[in-house]
Design an enzyme around this catalytic site. Structure first.
Site, PDB file in Angstrom:
ATOM      1  N   LYS A 129     -10.281  13.284   8.274  1.00 58.53           N
ATOM      2  CA  LYS A 129      -9.824  12.770   9.538  1.00 58.53           C
ATOM      3  C   LYS A 129      -9.687  13.946  10.285  1.00 58.53           C
ATOM      4  CE  LYS A 129      -6.606   8.997   7.993  1.00 58.53           C
ATOM      5  NZ  LYS A 129      -7.045   7.972   8.692  1.00 58.53           N
ATOM      6  N   ASP A 177       1.381   6.151   6.136  1.00 56.83           N
ATOM      7  CA  ASP A 177       0.314   5.467   5.250  1.00 56.83           C
ATOM      8  C   ASP A 177       0.722   4.630   4.319  1.00 56.83           C
ATOM      9  OD1 ASP A 177      -2.227   4.346   6.025  1.00 56.83           O
ATOM     10  OD2 ASP A 177      -3.272   5.609   4.447  1.00 56.83           O
ATOM     11  N   LYS A 181       0.788  -1.234   0.120  1.00 58.87           N
ATOM     12  CA  LYS A 181      -0.099  -0.059  -0.027  1.00 58.87           C
ATOM     13  C   LYS A 181       0.821   1.229  -0.022  1.00 58.87           C
ATOM     14  CE  LYS A 181      -3.061   2.410   3.020  1.00 58.87           C
ATOM     15  NZ  LYS A 181      -3.884   2.676   4.675  1.00 58.87           N
ATOM     16  N   GLU A 199      -9.463   3.958   1.954  1.00 63.01           N
ATOM     17  CA  GLU A 199      -9.314   4.073   0.657  1.00 63.01           C
ATOM     18  C   GLU A 199      -8.309   2.967   0.307  1.00 63.01           C
ATOM     19  OE1 GLU A 199      -5.722   5.331   2.583  1.00 63.01           O
ATOM     20  OE2 GLU A 199      -7.887   5.776   3.149  1.00 63.01           O
ATOM     21  N   ASP A 244     -12.196   7.218   3.880  1.00 63.73           N
ATOM     22  CA  ASP A 244     -11.104   7.041   4.525  1.00 63.73           C
ATOM     23  C   ASP A 244     -10.587   5.475   4.621  1.00 63.73           C
ATOM     24  OD1 ASP A 244      -8.924   7.497   6.378  1.00 63.73           O
ATOM     25  OD2 ASP A 244      -9.989   7.549   8.065  1.00 63.73           O
ATOM     26  N   ARG A 291      -7.643  -0.053   0.914  1.00 63.84           N
ATOM     27  CA  ARG A 291      -8.050  -1.571   0.403  1.00 63.84           C
ATOM     28  C   ARG A 291      -8.535  -1.296  -1.109  1.00 63.84           C
ATOM     29  NH1 ARG A 291     -12.290  -2.171   4.952  1.00 63.84           N
ATOM     30  NH2 ARG A 291     -10.514  -0.543   5.988  1.00 63.84           N
ATOM     31  N   ASP A 327      -2.861  10.484   3.910  1.00 65.27           N
ATOM     32  CA  ASP A 327      -4.252  10.097   3.809  1.00 65.27           C
ATOM     33  C   ASP A 327      -4.861  11.055   4.772  1.00 65.27           C
ATOM     34  OD1 ASP A 327      -6.681   8.901   3.862  1.00 65.27           O
ATOM     35  OD2 ASP A 327      -6.174   7.426   5.349  1.00 65.27           O
TER      36      ASP A 327
END
Length: 468
Positions: free
Chosen positions: A248, A259, A236, A320, A318, A322, A241
């Site tokens: 967030k 992230d 990933k 995202e 949020d 996956r 993010d």
């Protein structure tokens, strides 16, 4: 990247005098001390030395020059409360070159030597810092090149995670991957921006399309090796993010530079594999995006069509990671690799379940479980198996689309995320790691900041997992 010192052993052939280092556990200290010279015993008594973990003392000759170093290794119960006890000793020693004069009372010598090297890591890209000056001559029987290659891979992972998003956007992650590919004569192809739509990576494009043009979403596809079993690593690469339109709060956004920790860990592992010239064919897939907010951001309630043809209802922007992994996993599955592994800083639920130190992983393959569990223990890279609990599949199946990216209710958040990913690795021999990628408090060989998780366990387990 930072100007991190090269994490290597001291050169025993350069003429530098090495100081003998005696490692003594608490329960063996009296016997060891009684075998030393009277002068050494008197010095230990005069200095009040106790062999607790991490305590050191230099013993001089009659001219005041040190002739040996002594370090405490504590009790087994103390060592069991942490990792890399030899690294704690390295950090406590004065600058100089050392050679082990005693066998380690506990632990795997290769792993402990790695800990010594990793204790020299500093991230000094933005602030001048110095590593400790204690260098170790590689002990007999230890493959120095192997340990140094693993240390270099871990340092790469740490550097990538520690670098803030201002200097580690999708374009910078691409540059780091290109540098790694060039080092090891690997091939790299990159699909960027609207070309993602043309090449059927719609969810990678959707998640990253709100970012500034120079930080456009992209898929990095690196290949190396010409023979042997096939291993596909998917990491990933969400370089920052914001949470998208499900923004967030500030506190939750503070660490979002990490992230992309899954991609950083995959690249560190790839470095190890290629530097050690393992007899396999490696493919690394990294969907690199920034989940930003703009007029073009994707929205809660949108329905996306993935590369695999499955539709996904967006119930939280949020969730995202996956989504971008799904397109990459679908691509990886098209080649039917012998083993596919994804690594991602995916869910807070995993952190609630096992904390920041353990690497939770999911697999249906009992051979992978056996190999990983043994390897993780051997190299002090702890993992914890979590269940691909099939009865929870209905939790990721909404009424309007094939899949839901963020099931309501909050139950089993890490499991449902793993089940979501498994849909896109359908039919493959697949393992997923939901890692944290950050060490919240300093520890021996593991300073506060970015850290690789699970990579060394995977590396150690590969011979059994792939019959190498």
């Amino acid at each position: 990247m930072s100007e991190t010192p090269i994490l290597n052993f001291a050169d025993a052939s350069d003429g530098t005098a090495a100081l003998p280092l005696h490692i003594v556990a608490k329960d063996g200290f009296e016997d060891w001390a009684s075998s030393q010279t009277e002068a050494a015993q008197n010095w230990l008594t005069a200095t009040g030395f106790k062999p607790v973990l991490g305590k050191t003392v230099l013993i001089p000759d009659d001219t005041g020059c040190p002739i040996m170093a002594v370090a405490g290794f504590g009790y087994a119960t103390t060592r069991a409360r942490g990792r890399f006890p030899l690294a704690a000793i390295a950090a406590a020693l004065p600058a100089g070159t050392y050679v082990l004069a005693t066998n380690l009372p506990w632990g795997d010598l290769e792993t402990e030597c790695l800990g010594w090297l990793l204790s020299q890591y500093v991230f000094d890209k933005y602030k001048k810092k110095s590593a400790h000056g204690a260098r170790l001559i590689c002990p007999a029987g230890i493959d120095a090149a192997r340990v140094e290659a693993i240390a270099a891979g871990e340092a790469l992972t740490r550097d990538l995670i520690n670098t803030p998003a201002s200097d580690m956007g999708p374009q910078d992650l691409e540059a780091a991957t290109a540098s790694l590919a060039n080092t090891f004569d690997a091939t790299l192809s990159v699909t960027t921006g609207d070309a993602l739509l043309e090449q059927n990576f719609p969810m990678i494009h959707t998640v990253g399309r709100a970012a500034a043009p120079h930080r456009a979403p992209r898929l990095l596809d690196m290949s190396w090796g010409n023979a042997g079993p096939t291993l596909t690593l998917v990491g990933k690469g969400v370089c920052f993010d914001t949470g998208g339109l499900n923004l967030k709060p500030g506190g939750s956004m503070a660490l979002m530079k990490k992230d992309m920790g899954g991609s950083a860990t995959v690249l560190g592992l790839a470095h190890m594999i290629m530097a050690l010239n393992l007899p396999l064919r490696l493919r690394v897939l990294i969907p690199a995006v920034e989940n930003s907010v703009s007029g073009d951001a994707f929205r809660p309630g949108d329905v996306l069509t993935s590369r695999a043809g499955l539709t996904v209802e967006i119930n939280n922007t949020d969730a995202e990671g996956r989504l971008v992994l799904a397109d990459a996993l679908a691509l990886g599955s098209e080649d039917n690799p012998d083993l596919m592994i994804s690594m991602a800083t995916l869910t807070g639920a995993a952190r609630v379940a096992v904390g920041p130190d353990l690497s939770p992983y999911y697999t249906d393959d009992t051979n992978v479980v056996t190999a990983l569990e043994t390897a993780a223990s051997d190299v002090s890279d702890p993992v914890w198996r979590m269940p691909f609990w099939t009865p929870y599949e209905k939790m990721i199946e909404p009424a309007i689309a094939d899949l839901d990216n963020a099931p309501a209710g909050g139950f089993a958040g890490s499991i449902t995320a793993a089940l979501f990913l498994r849909r896109f690795a359908e039919g493959q021999r697949y393992t997923h790691f939901d890692i944290y990628g950050w060490n919240p408090a300093p520890a021996p060989a593991r300073p506060k900041g970015g850290v690789g998780m699970g990579a060394r366990a995977i590396l150690e387990a590969l011979p059994k997992m792939l019959d190498l």
